[in-house]
Enzyme design. Structure first.
Site, mmCIF file in Angstrom:
data_model
loop_
_atom_site.group_PDB
_atom_site.id
_atom_site.type_symbol
_atom_site.label_atom_id
_atom_site.label_comp_id
_atom_site.label_asym_id
_atom_site.label_seq_id
_atom_site.Cartn_x
_atom_site.Cartn_y
_atom_site.Cartn_z
ATOM 1 N N HIS A 147 45.927 94.325 65.305
ATOM 2 C CA HIS A 147 44.919 94.136 66.348
ATOM 3 C C HIS A 147 44.125 92.837 66.138
ATOM 4 O O HIS A 147 42.974 92.737 66.553
ATOM 5 C CB HIS A 147 43.939 95.312 66.433
ATOM 6 C CG HIS A 147 44.589 96.631 66.689
ATOM 7 N ND1 HIS A 147 44.750 97.146 67.957
ATOM 8 C CD2 HIS A 147 45.128 97.539 65.838
ATOM 9 C CE1 HIS A 147 45.357 98.326 67.877
ATOM 10 N NE2 HIS A 147 45.600 98.578 66.599
ATOM 11 N N SER A 173 46.475 64.012 68.002
ATOM 12 C CA SER A 173 45.449 63.677 68.978
ATOM 13 C C SER A 173 45.372 62.168 69.144
ATOM 14 O O SER A 173 45.555 61.416 68.181
ATOM 15 C CB SER A 173 44.083 64.217 68.511
ATOM 16 O OG SER A 173 43.041 63.755 69.361
ATOM 17 N N LYS A 191 44.294 64.433 62.971
ATOM 18 C CA LYS A 191 44.609 65.767 63.484
ATOM 19 C C LYS A 191 46.123 65.955 63.572
ATOM 20 O O LYS A 191 46.842 65.069 64.023
ATOM 21 C CB LYS A 191 43.986 65.963 64.866
ATOM 22 C CG LYS A 191 44.043 67.395 65.388
ATOM 23 C CD LYS A 191 43.232 67.510 66.669
ATOM 24 C CE LYS A 191 43.064 68.955 67.112
ATOM 25 N NZ LYS A 191 44.329 69.571 67.503
ATOM 26 N N GLU A 196 54.838 74.983 69.387
ATOM 27 C CA GLU A 196 54.512 74.834 70.806
ATOM 28 C C GLU A 196 55.767 74.605 71.635
ATOM 29 O O GLU A 196 55.899 75.117 72.759
ATOM 30 C CB GLU A 196 53.516 73.694 70.986
ATOM 31 C CG GLU A 196 52.139 74.022 70.404
ATOM 32 C CD GLU A 196 51.229 72.813 70.298
ATOM 33 O OE1 GLU A 196 51.662 71.703 70.688
ATOM 34 O OE2 GLU A 196 50.088 72.965 69.830
#
Length: 451
Positions: free
Chosen positions: A175, A305, A311, A318
Site C-alpha cells: 500500500h 534536466s 540531475k 520511463e
C-alpha cells in the site's frame, strides 16, 4: 501523405490504385507481413508446379520462376516496393495484390514467360485466406525469434541482479507503506519470475496463433483450390521456418474471426503490464538521490534536466513505461477489431496486423534496452537499505507471538509518535529483555521468514 516511391516501381495497376485510394497515415503495413505473404507464394508456387506439371514443362517453369521471384521478396530484397498504407481494404487484398504484382513482374522478367498476378502467382489462393495466414505466420515468427529471446535476456538480467542483491536487506512495502523487511534479491527474483510467466503465456499460445485458414480461398470452403493445397503449403512453411503452423480446425472460423491475433495481443499486453510494474518499482527504489528512497542507483545515461545541473533521471524506466502504455492502446484497438468480424470475413485485419506487429517489436526492443542499459548496471545502496529495514515499524510484526497483536500495536504507535526505535520502546516498556528483543527485531532474520 508523401511516400518515397522507387524510381522504377515493380508493381502494377491494382497497387497504383491502392496507393492513391489509401493515402492515409504514411505508415505502410509492417514489412513482416509482406515477407510472410511472399513466403506463402514461394511454397504455393512449388506445390502448384508439382501438381499441375509434374513433368517439368512450361507450366512448371512458370511456377519455378514465381517461387524464385517470391523468395527474393521474402528475404527483403524489394522492401521499398511495398508502401500501401496500413489503413487499407480490410481484407488486406491491396497488399496481397501488391505482392502478386511485384512477384509476377520479377518472374516474367527472369523467365521470359507471361506470368499473371492473379492466375499464376495467386493460384489456389484468395486474399481472404492468404492474408490472415500471413499475419498469423508473421506474429508467430516475431514472437518466437524476437520477443521471447528479448524477454529471456531481461529475465536473465533480473535474475543476475537478484543474485547480486541476495543478502541486501531492506524494508518491504505494501500500500506504499512500510512493511516487514525483505531482501532486495527476493524483490528482483520476483520480477524475473513475473517475466518467466509472461514468456510461458506467449509460448503456450503459439499453437493457437499458428492455426491458419490457407486453402479456404474466398469464404472458407476452398473453392478453386485443390483439397490438399493449403495443408501442403502450410507444412512446407512450418518446416522451413521451424514454427508451429497448422490448418485451422475450421477455415470458416479462421477467416471470419481473428481470435488468435486477439490472444497474441492480449499476451503482449500482459507482458507490458509486467514491464510497467517492474520499471515503476525500479524507478521508485532509485528515486532521490537526497529526498527519495535511494535504495538503488541506476546507471547515469544522460543529463536529466536542461536547467538543473547534475540531475539524472530514470530514462530507461520511463521508456519502458511509455512502450507498455502504447501496447495497451494497440491491444484495445485489436480487441475491438476482433469483435467486428461479420459473417465470413473480418475486415479489420491490416490495422490488427499493424498493431500486433508494432507491439511485439516495441516490447522486444524495450526489453533488450532495459536489460543492457539499466538492470545490468543497477547497484544497491546497502547502507540505506539497511537503515530502512531497521527503521520500519512493521518490523514489530515479529513480536506478535510473544506479546500479542494489541500490545505490539501500542509499542509501534509509541515508537512512531516519539521517533524512537522499536528496540528502545520494547525494552523501556519491560515487554522483553534486550537480548530477546534484539534477536526478534533483527531485520535479516525477519527477511529470511520461514526459509
Amino acid at each position: 501523405m508523401a511516400i518515397n516511391r522507387p524510381a522504377e516501381p515493380l508493381w502494377g495497376h491494382e497497387t497504383e490504385l491502392a496507393l492513391a485510394n489509401f493515402d492515409v497515415s504514411g505508415r505502410p503495413l509492417p514489412i513482416e507481413v509482406v515477407h510472410a505473404l511472399a513466403a506463402i507464394k514461394v511454397d504455393a508456387a512449388e506445390v502448384n508446379g508439382a501438381r499441375l506439371d509434374p513433368d517439368g514443362g512450361e507450366v512448371a517453369q512458370r511456377f519455378r520462376a514465381i517461387a524464385e521471384a517470391a523468395a527474393r521478396v521474402e528475404v527483403g530484397e524489394f522492401d521499398d516496393h511495398f508502401l500501401i498504407d496500413v489503413f487499407q481494404t480490410g481484407s488486406g487484398t491491396s497488399t496481397n495484390m501488391n505482392v502478386n504484382e511485384v512477384v509476377a513482374h520479377l518472374a516474367s522478367a527472369a523467365s521470359g514467360l507471361t506470368v499473371h498476378p492473379n492466375d499464376h502467382v495467386n493460384a489456389g489462393q484468395s486474399s481472404n485466406d492468404t492474408f490472415p495466414t500471413a499475419v498469423s505466420m508473421a506474429v508467430v515468427v516475431q514472437i518466437t525469434a524476437t520477443v521471447l529471446p528479448a524477454v529471456a535476456q531481461l529475465t536473465e538480467s533480473l535474475a543476475a541482479a537478484a543474485t547480486r542483491f541476495a543478502t541486501v536487506v531492506k524494508s518491504g512495502r505494501t500500500h506504499l507503506m512500510d512493511a516487514v523487511p525483505i531482501f532486495l534479491g527476493d524483490e528482483f527474483d520476483g520480477y524475473a519470475a513475473q517475466l518467466r510467466e509472461a514468456s510461458e503465456r506467449l509460448q503456450t499460445s503459439l499453437p493457437r496463433i499458428g492455426r491458419v485458414p490457407l486453402g479456404g480461398t474466398a469464404v472458407g470452403n476452398g473453392l478453386n483450390a485443390d483439397p490438399s493445397f493449403g495443408a501442403d503449403v502450410v507444412a512446407r512453411l512450418a518446416a522451413r521456418y521451424g514454427i508451429g503452423l497448422s490448418i485451422a480446425p475450421s477455415r470458416f472460423a479462421a477467416q471470419a474471426m481473428r481470435d488468435g491475433i486477439v490472444e497474441a495481443s492480449s499476451h503482449l499486453r500482459a507482458l507490458g503490464v509486467s514491464l510497467l510494474k517492474i520499471a515503476n518499482d525500479i524507478r521508485l527504489m532509485g528515486s532521490g538521490p537526497a529526498t527519495g528512497l535511494g535504495e538503488i542507483r541506476l546507471p547515469e545515461l544522460q543529463a536529466g534536466s536542461s536547467i538543473m545541473p547534475g540531475k539524472v533521471n530514470p530514462v530507461m524506466c520511463e521508456m519502458v513505461t511509455q512502450v507498455a502504455i502504447h501496447v495497451f492502446g494497440n491491444d484495445a484497438a485489436i480487441a475491438f477489431a476482433g469483435s467486428q468480424g461479420t459473417f465470413e470475413l473480418n475486415t479489420y485485419q491490416p490495422m490488427m496486423a499493424g498493431n500486433v506487429i508494432e507491439s511485439g517489436r516495441l516490447l522486444a526492443v524495450a526489453c533488450t534496452l532495459f536489460a543492457t542499459r539499466c538492470v545490468d548496471g543497477i547497484e544497491a545502496d546497502e547502507e540505506r537499505c539497511a537503515f530502512y529495514a531497521g527503521a520500519t515499524p512493521a518490523l514489530a510484526t515479529t513480536l506478535n507471538a510473544a506479546l500479542g497483536y494489541d500490545r505490539v500495536s501500542k509499542i509501534v504507535k509509541t515508537a512512531v509518535a516519539r521517533h524512537r526505535s522499536l528496540l528502545d520502546v520494547v525494552v523501556e516498556d519491560g515487554a522483553l529483555d534486550e537480548a530477546t528483543a534484539r534477536s526478534l527485531l533483527d531485520a535479516s532474520r525477519v527477511a529470511r521468514g520461514n526459509r
